[in-house]
Design an enzyme around this catalytic site. Structure first.
Site, PDB file in Angstrom:
ATOM      1  N   ARG A   2     -10.449 -11.373   1.637  1.00 52.72           N
ATOM      2  CA  ARG A   2     -11.375 -12.363   1.070  1.00 52.72           C
ATOM      3  C   ARG A   2     -10.757 -13.748   1.038  1.00 52.72           C
ATOM      4  O   ARG A   2     -11.463 -14.750   1.062  1.00 52.72           O
ATOM      5  CB  ARG A   2     -11.821 -11.917  -0.330  1.00 52.72           C
ATOM      6  CG  ARG A   2     -10.695 -11.822  -1.322  1.00 52.72           C
ATOM      7  CD  ARG A   2     -11.073 -11.026  -2.551  1.00 52.72           C
ATOM      8  NE  ARG A   2     -11.085  -9.583  -2.287  1.00 52.72           N
ATOM      9  CZ  ARG A   2     -11.414  -8.664  -3.185  1.00 52.72           C
ATOM     10  NH1 ARG A   2     -11.769  -9.029  -4.409  1.00 52.72           N
ATOM     11  NH2 ARG A   2     -11.400  -7.389  -2.877  1.00 52.72           N
ATOM     12  N   LYS A   9       0.839  -1.199   0.000  1.00 49.82           N
ATOM     13  CA  LYS A   9       0.000   0.000   0.000  1.00 49.82           C
ATOM     14  C   LYS A   9       0.873   1.247   0.000  1.00 49.82           C
ATOM     15  O   LYS A   9       1.994   1.218   0.496  1.00 49.82           O
ATOM     16  CB  LYS A   9      -0.855   0.026   1.281  1.00 49.82           C
ATOM     17  CG  LYS A   9      -2.008  -0.944   1.302  1.00 49.82           C
ATOM     18  CD  LYS A   9      -2.808  -0.794   2.584  1.00 49.82           C
ATOM     19  CE  LYS A   9      -3.947  -1.782   2.662  1.00 49.82           C
ATOM     20  NZ  LYS A   9      -4.991  -1.571   1.640  1.00 49.82           N
TER      21      LYS A   9
HETATM   22  N1  BES Z   1      -8.280  -3.745   4.281  1.00 44.79           N
HETATM   23  C1  BES Z   1      -8.380  -3.318   2.935  1.00 44.79           C
HETATM   24  C2  BES Z   1      -9.670  -2.557   2.660  1.00 44.79           C
HETATM   25  C3  BES Z   1      -9.783  -1.189   3.251  1.00 44.79           C
HETATM   26  C4  BES Z   1      -8.926  -0.180   2.850  1.00 44.79           C
HETATM   27  C5  BES Z   1     -10.794  -0.917   4.142  1.00 44.79           C
HETATM   28  C6  BES Z   1      -9.073   1.098   3.394  1.00 44.79           C
HETATM   29  C7  BES Z   1     -10.931   0.326   4.654  1.00 44.79           C
HETATM   30  C8  BES Z   1     -10.066   1.333   4.308  1.00 44.79           C
HETATM   31  C9  BES Z   1      -8.349  -4.517   1.993  1.00 44.79           C
HETATM   32  O1  BES Z   1      -7.561  -5.573   2.389  1.00 44.79           O
HETATM   33  C10 BES Z   1      -7.820  -4.030   0.687  1.00 44.79           C
HETATM   34  O2  BES Z   1      -6.706  -3.615   0.659  1.00 44.79           O
HETATM   35  N2  BES Z   1      -8.650  -4.083  -0.343  1.00 44.79           N
HETATM   36  C11 BES Z   1      -8.270  -3.631  -1.643  1.00 44.79           C
HETATM   37  C12 BES Z   1      -8.771  -4.621  -2.641  1.00 44.79           C
HETATM   38  C13 BES Z   1      -8.227  -4.427  -4.027  1.00 44.79           C
HETATM   39  C14 BES Z   1      -6.747  -4.700  -4.049  1.00 44.79           C
HETATM   40  C15 BES Z   1      -8.957  -5.329  -4.966  1.00 44.79           C
HETATM   41  C16 BES Z   1      -8.890  -2.263  -1.855  1.00 44.79           C
HETATM   42  O3  BES Z   1     -10.009  -2.022  -1.401  1.00 44.79           O
HETATM   43  O4  BES Z   1      -8.229  -1.422  -2.446  1.00 44.79           O
HETATM   44 MN    MN Z   2      -5.550  -5.366   1.813  1.00 44.38          MN
END
Ligand code: BES
Ligand code: MN
Ligand code: ZN
Length: 501
Positions: free
Chosen positions: A353, A279
């Site tokens: 997921r 990230k």
């Molecule tokens: N934990 C995150 C989702 C999230 C991010 C929730 C910021 C609340 C605030 C999750 O694991 C994630 O990173 N999801 C990605 C999925 C994508 C790579 C398909 C997302 O939402 O960007």
């Molecule tokens: Mn994630």
């Protein structure tokens, strides 16, 4: 520490404390024929007419969300009086009273009060449990790691709730239930607020064990070796890039003759760096909250253990830390799963997921009447709904109605989203049975569709995409709008519903 709560037949004006907070229904403007008792009785006279004057000045009519504060200058036995409107008595519902309780507790904290006096009108008395929940949730602060001057000067310790008639046994039971429920939600908030160096997967397992021990629940924690033996390959994949190894936590409550069996599953990513699909720096620290779903499950189980419903309840948590290192899983990997199907990894930041897929496949074997998972699963859901509302999906209308009713009863902001079948094509893989992410658009929906692949023949399933990581009120108070622990009240309501059925 739980508050020391006393319910008494008394007039607030005669009580002593640091702050008095009084709730009133919409004021009738003196046109009433028979004078009813009001928790405001005596205040205006004690304050030499200053209260009514103030009401006029502020146009205070006791409407919902209106409030006025006034210094008492020593004319009653508390420094400050706050009056909050509840709106019309006939329209008053539990959630309104809960939010009032939270307001009162937050006002007390603002005033650095240790002793709070609360007055409520007759219309609010049936909602004693909700009032107590609100008080406990509003009083919440996460101050464990601040020292010296940064420590709060005072902590709210006791609350006297003034009612008209002498409280009977049902009132006491409602107070106890409210405190147990709020303790569960506040535990969820504590766990979510813990920093990730302290709360890693095994520490979460220990926290669950401690809750189980305190309340007489069963708790089994499958360690990394067991996860591999059982074939939970997706949980393994996500967790193996960290020095802190993953675990699967299974808590359960089985009463003598259970009416139904409900299972709650939580995403327990104790820190989500994104893994190799790392990230950006901004906001990564928020990803300590990426175990909010798991925290909700542990908090819920604490409430279940305390309240002992005649429903069998299981709490299952897939806990892992998503980190990049030489052992980390990669984009392009193909992994098996507890379900048996193979999954092509596209983006290691879509880890939630994956761990949930194995947890759902584990849960379905227990044959639940209702299976609910909750997870801080997608940024997309938060983009869509903001930080005060969670999204949810159900696999059929009947289940959706049940969940919608539970959410409505608690007043938690939960918005139903659609499982759009046409987006399923996005999960087609060239080299495995399924891939785990779709395109940019509809990100919360494709995540839900992916999870649905792993529930087997479970007839009633709900997936909640919760907004834990970025709720504004993480370490302080509660105002009924989101905040960590969001969803626990609704989940308990589902358990109560199953008990009534
Ligand atoms: N934990 C995150 C989702 C999230 C991010 C929730 C910021 C609340 C605030 C999750 O694991 C994630 O990173 N999801 C990605 C999925 C994508 C790579 C398909 C997302 O939402 O960007
Ligand atoms: Mn994630
Ligand atoms: Zn995540």
């Amino acid at each position: 520490m739980p508050l020391k709560i006393t319910v008494r037949s008394a007039q607030p004006v005669k009580e002593s404390g640091d702050v008095i907070v009084v709730a009133v229904n919409t004021l009738s403007g003196g046109s009433k024929k028979k004078k009813e008792r009001s928790p405001l009785d005596g205040f205006d006279r004690a304050l030499g007419g200053a209260l009514v004057k103030r009401f006029r000045k502020d146009d205070f009519k006791g409407k919902k969300d209106q409030s006025v504060g006034i210094s008492t200058l020593g004319k009653v036995k508390a420094d400050r009086l706050i009056v909050c409107g509840l709106g019309d008595a006939d329209a008053l519902r539990g959630p309104d009273v809960r939010v009032f309780g939270a307001k009162a507790a937050r006002a007390a904290n603002t005033e650095k009060a240790k002793r709070l006096v609360v007055g409520i009108p007759a219309s609010a008395e049936p909602f004693m449990r909700e009032l107590v929940e609100g008080l406990e949730l509003g009083a919440y602060r996460f101050t464990k790691y601040v020292t010296g001057d940064r420590r709060p000067k005072a902590e709210l310790a006791s609350v006297t709730i003034c009612v008209a008639d002498k409280p009977d046994a049902t009132v006491k039971a409602r107070v106890d239930a409210g405190q147990a429920m709020a303790a569960g939600v506040n535990l969820a908030r504590d766990l979510s607020n813990e920093p990730p160096n302290v709360l890693y997967p095994e520490a979460l397992g220990e926290a669950a064990r401690a809750v189980a021990k305190e309340h007489g629940l069963k708790c089994v924690v499958l360690d990394f070796k067991k996860i591999q033996e059982k074939g939970m390959k997706l949980l393994q994949a996500v967790g193996q890039g960290s020095d802190r190894k993953p675990c699967l936590i299974h808590m359960s409550w089985t009463p003598p003759k259970p009416k139904k069996k409900l299972i709650f599953v939580g995403k327990g990513i104790t820190f989500d760096s994104g893994g190799l699909s790392i990230k950006p720096a901004a906001g990564m620290g928020d990803m300590k909250h990426d175990m909010s779903g798991a925290a909700n499950v542990v908090g819920l189980m604490a409430a279940i253990g305390a309240l002992k419903p005649d429903v069998e309840v299981h709490g299952i948590v897939a806990a892992a830390e998503n980190m990049p290192d030489g052992g980390a899983y990669r984009p392009g990997d193909v992994w098996g799963s507890l379900d048996g199907r193979s999954v092509e990894i596209i983006n290691t930041d879509a880890e939630g997921r994956l761990v949930l897929a194995d947890a759902l496949a584990y849960a379905r074997e227990l044959g639940p009447d209702l299976l609910v998972d909750n997870a801080t699963l997608t940024g997309a859901c938060m983009v869509g709904l903001g930080t005060t509302c969670s999204g949810w999906y159900a696999n059929n209308e009947e289940t959706a109605e049940m969940f919608a009713a539970a959410a409505k009863a608690t007043g938690e902001n939960m918005w139903r989203l659609p499982l759009l079948e046409e987006l399923k094509d996005q999960l087609k893989s060239d080299c495995a049975d399924i891939k785990h992410t779709g395109d940019r658009y509809g990100g919360s929906i494709t995540a839900a569709l992916f999870l649905r692949e792993f529930i087997g023949s479970v007839g009633a399933w709900v997936h909640c995409d919760i907004a834990g990581p970025s709720t504004s009120d993480r370490a302080r108070g509660w105002d009924g709008k989101g905040a960590t622990g969001h969803g626990v009240l609704t989940f308990y309501e589902l358990v109560e519903g199953a008990s009534r059925a």
